[in-house]
Scaffold this motif. Sequence first.
Motif, PDB file in Angstrom:
ATOM      1  N   ASP A 110       0.901  -1.287  -0.081  1.00 17.11           N
ATOM      2  CA  ASP A 110       0.066   0.042  -0.039  1.00 17.11           C
ATOM      3  C   ASP A 110       0.912   1.226   0.003  1.00 17.11           C
ATOM      4  O   ASP A 110       2.050   1.273   0.289  1.00 17.11           O
ATOM      5  CB  ASP A 110      -0.869  -0.085   1.200  1.00 17.11           C
ATOM      6  CG  ASP A 110      -2.105   0.958   0.881  1.00 17.11           C
ATOM      7  OD1 ASP A 110      -2.343   1.354  -0.305  1.00 17.11           O
ATOM      8  OD2 ASP A 110      -2.993   0.893   1.839  1.00 17.11           O
ATOM      9  N   SER A 111       0.216   2.438   0.015  1.00 20.10           N
ATOM     10  CA  SER A 111       0.939   3.774  -0.338  1.00 20.10           C
ATOM     11  C   SER A 111       0.750   4.380   1.050  1.00 20.10           C
ATOM     12  O   SER A 111      -0.200   4.362   1.645  1.00 20.10           O
ATOM     13  CB  SER A 111       0.141   4.350  -1.441  1.00 20.10           C
ATOM     14  OG  SER A 111       0.350   4.078  -2.527  1.00 20.10           O
ATOM     15  N   ASP A 112       1.743   5.138   1.331  1.00 24.09           N
ATOM     16  CA  ASP A 112       1.766   6.075   2.539  1.00 24.09           C
ATOM     17  C   ASP A 112       0.454   7.328   2.259  1.00 24.09           C
ATOM     18  O   ASP A 112       0.683   7.697   1.038  1.00 24.09           O
ATOM     19  CB  ASP A 112       2.966   6.675   2.807  1.00 24.09           C
ATOM     20  CG  ASP A 112       2.993   7.704   3.585  1.00 24.09           C
ATOM     21  OD1 ASP A 112       3.498   7.272   5.085  1.00 24.09           O
ATOM     22  OD2 ASP A 112       2.638   8.901   3.520  1.00 24.09           O
ATOM     23  N   PRO A 113      -0.258   7.603   2.813  1.00 27.87           N
ATOM     24  CA  PRO A 113      -1.216   8.680   2.809  1.00 27.87           C
ATOM     25  C   PRO A 113      -0.749   9.879   2.561  1.00 27.87           C
ATOM     26  O   PRO A 113      -1.681  10.811   1.650  1.00 27.87           O
ATOM     27  CB  PRO A 113      -2.380   8.364   3.872  1.00 27.87           C
ATOM     28  CG  PRO A 113      -1.473   7.997   5.132  1.00 27.87           C
ATOM     29  CD  PRO A 113      -0.357   7.089   4.477  1.00 27.87           C
ATOM     30  N   TRP A 116       2.340   9.062  -0.772  1.00 25.62           N
ATOM     31  CA  TRP A 116       2.029   8.423  -1.777  1.00 25.62           C
ATOM     32  C   TRP A 116       2.883   7.420  -2.456  1.00 25.62           C
ATOM     33  O   TRP A 116       2.659   6.682  -3.252  1.00 25.62           O
ATOM     34  CB  TRP A 116       1.252   9.149  -2.914  1.00 25.62           C
ATOM     35  CG  TRP A 116       0.031  10.473  -2.553  1.00 25.62           C
ATOM     36  CD1 TRP A 116      -0.278  10.427  -1.139  1.00 25.62           C
ATOM     37  CD2 TRP A 116      -0.043  11.502  -3.329  1.00 25.62           C
ATOM     38  NE1 TRP A 116      -0.983  11.669  -1.218  1.00 25.62           N
ATOM     39  CE2 TRP A 116      -1.020  12.265  -2.231  1.00 25.62           C
ATOM     40  CE3 TRP A 116       0.292  12.066  -4.609  1.00 25.62           C
ATOM     41  CZ2 TRP A 116      -1.580  13.437  -2.863  1.00 25.62           C
ATOM     42  CZ3 TRP A 116      -0.418  13.297  -4.946  1.00 25.62           C
ATOM     43  CH2 TRP A 116      -1.310  13.916  -4.104  1.00 25.62           C
ATOM     44  N   ASP A 119       4.484   2.554   1.518  1.00 28.63           N
ATOM     45  CA  ASP A 119       4.275   2.675   2.947  1.00 28.63           C
ATOM     46  C   ASP A 119       5.135   1.662   3.552  1.00 28.63           C
ATOM     47  O   ASP A 119       5.026   0.325   3.545  1.00 28.63           O
ATOM     48  CB  ASP A 119       2.808   2.384   3.115  1.00 28.63           C
ATOM     49  CG  ASP A 119       2.636   2.742   4.761  1.00 28.63           C
ATOM     50  OD1 ASP A 119       3.614   3.042   5.710  1.00 28.63           O
ATOM     51  OD2 ASP A 119       1.604   2.596   5.296  1.00 28.63           O
ATOM     52  N   VAL A 347      -5.299   2.683   0.947  1.00 27.42           N
ATOM     53  CA  VAL A 347      -4.861   4.252   0.574  1.00 27.42           C
ATOM     54  C   VAL A 347      -4.431   4.265  -1.044  1.00 27.42           C
ATOM     55  O   VAL A 347      -4.986   5.040  -1.524  1.00 27.42           O
ATOM     56  CB  VAL A 347      -3.490   4.349   1.357  1.00 27.42           C
ATOM     57  CG1 VAL A 347      -3.129   5.772   0.765  1.00 27.42           C
ATOM     58  CG2 VAL A 347      -3.812   4.552   2.935  1.00 27.42           C
ATOM     59  N   CYS A 348      -3.851   3.029  -1.412  1.00 24.31           N
ATOM     60  CA  CYS A 348      -3.704   3.109  -2.972  1.00 24.31           C
ATOM     61  C   CYS A 348      -4.961   3.179  -3.724  1.00 24.31           C
ATOM     62  O   CYS A 348      -5.215   4.031  -4.717  1.00 24.31           O
ATOM     63  CB  CYS A 348      -3.109   1.783  -3.216  1.00 24.31           C
ATOM     64  SG  CYS A 348      -2.854   1.357  -4.943  1.00 24.31           S
ATOM     65  N   LYS A 350      -8.120   4.525  -2.677  1.00 26.36           N
ATOM     66  CA  LYS A 350      -8.445   5.660  -2.494  1.00 26.36           C
ATOM     67  C   LYS A 350      -7.659   6.557  -3.538  1.00 26.36           C
ATOM     68  O   LYS A 350      -8.369   7.388  -4.071  1.00 26.36           O
ATOM     69  CB  LYS A 350      -8.316   6.240  -1.042  1.00 26.36           C
ATOM     70  CG  LYS A 350      -9.066   7.432  -0.825  1.00 26.36           C
ATOM     71  CD  LYS A 350      -9.120   7.937   0.642  1.00 26.36           C
ATOM     72  CE  LYS A 350      -9.644   9.312   0.845  1.00 26.36           C
ATOM     73  NZ  LYS A 350      -9.517   9.876   2.124  1.00 26.36           N
TER      74      LYS A 350
END
Length: 388
Positions: A110-113, A116, A119, A347-348, A350
Amino acid sequence: MNKPDCPINLFDVQSSQKVIGQEKFLKAFEKILNHGGYCQGPETKELDAKLAEFSKAGYCVTCSSGTDALILPLMAWGVKEGDAVFVSSFTFVASAEAPAILGATPVFVDSDPETWDMDPKDLERAIDAVKKEGKLNLKAVIAVDIFGNPCDYDEIKRIAHKHGMKVLSDSAQGYGSEYKGVRSGNIADMTSTSFYPTKPLAGYGDGGAVFTNSEAERDLMVSCRVHGMSPEDHYDNVRMGLNARMDSFQAAVLLLKLTVLEQELIEREKVAQRYNNELSSYFGKQKVLDNCKSARALYTVTCANNEDREELLSFLKENGIPCGAYYPRPVNTQTAYQKWNTRSLPVCEKLSKTVLSIPMHPYLTKEAQDYVISKMNEFAAKKNSKAA
């Protein structure tokens, strides 16, 4: 505000040619036509040296595309079937494609919010899940500098190295970026980049490069770049390889483009800072880590939801402002990769529904910037008034 007469482009792939001087390109091409070394000629060797110098890396291996620049280091590390390679999902498909082509399993992270990028906390969760299942060998991490923004490499390297894995920086959009004073190309165990025409250092077609500080890795990639050829006997291919050479014409272009890269990076940052300071707080903006510099390949904002993003996309296009959703589908949800879609990446997912990229390049005029900002803020004001 009326649309200015000057063109507004999402990317600008032509203005640097005017700045450098078209005659210099023609002269460089004429030189290649005269010496006849059309593929891996002297220009490619010069480019290897100058790119390594720019990045302060030990070695640079130029190649035919950014995708081959991802495959070559994995080949040098012996990535194969049964290996797990941890990859970003909010990005272009190539970083997952590279290990999959070699038979390895891409494990999506996933990505860091805020940044981006990948994470690190979710990377640890993904590693724990793979270890618990016990079917795959932990091999490598591919961290993408999304939109030119450098990842949290200290954390990613700490986690990967703790588990005996190498870290490949996918800096296709990030060449020219800096992580805590260190330039892209000399941050991770190896670094890949792309010279596709929309990238910060842009060629006139496909091209890529890999950076390493290991002579042994350099030699392996040089072999893999030409079908696995032996350096002693060109008719003995000692390993599996690719046809991934860079042609001399592309190298000549990049040598000239490299002469203006520093100034172009400065101009990109000026545009980004105007956007950061003047765009409405309605828009979410990408965080750059402290003591780091983004290459600003794309300037991207987030909207409150997917409906707003689609509405903004239409509004900007109606007003003559080019824009694009990069990337509207995470890689793990795409048809060829769904069999590896085993983890939730909220997160990804979204981000893919809310991001929108707006004009960003070194030659974006003040008038064009003014117009983009005014229209963006006009849209934001309408949204804020409805929410009030």
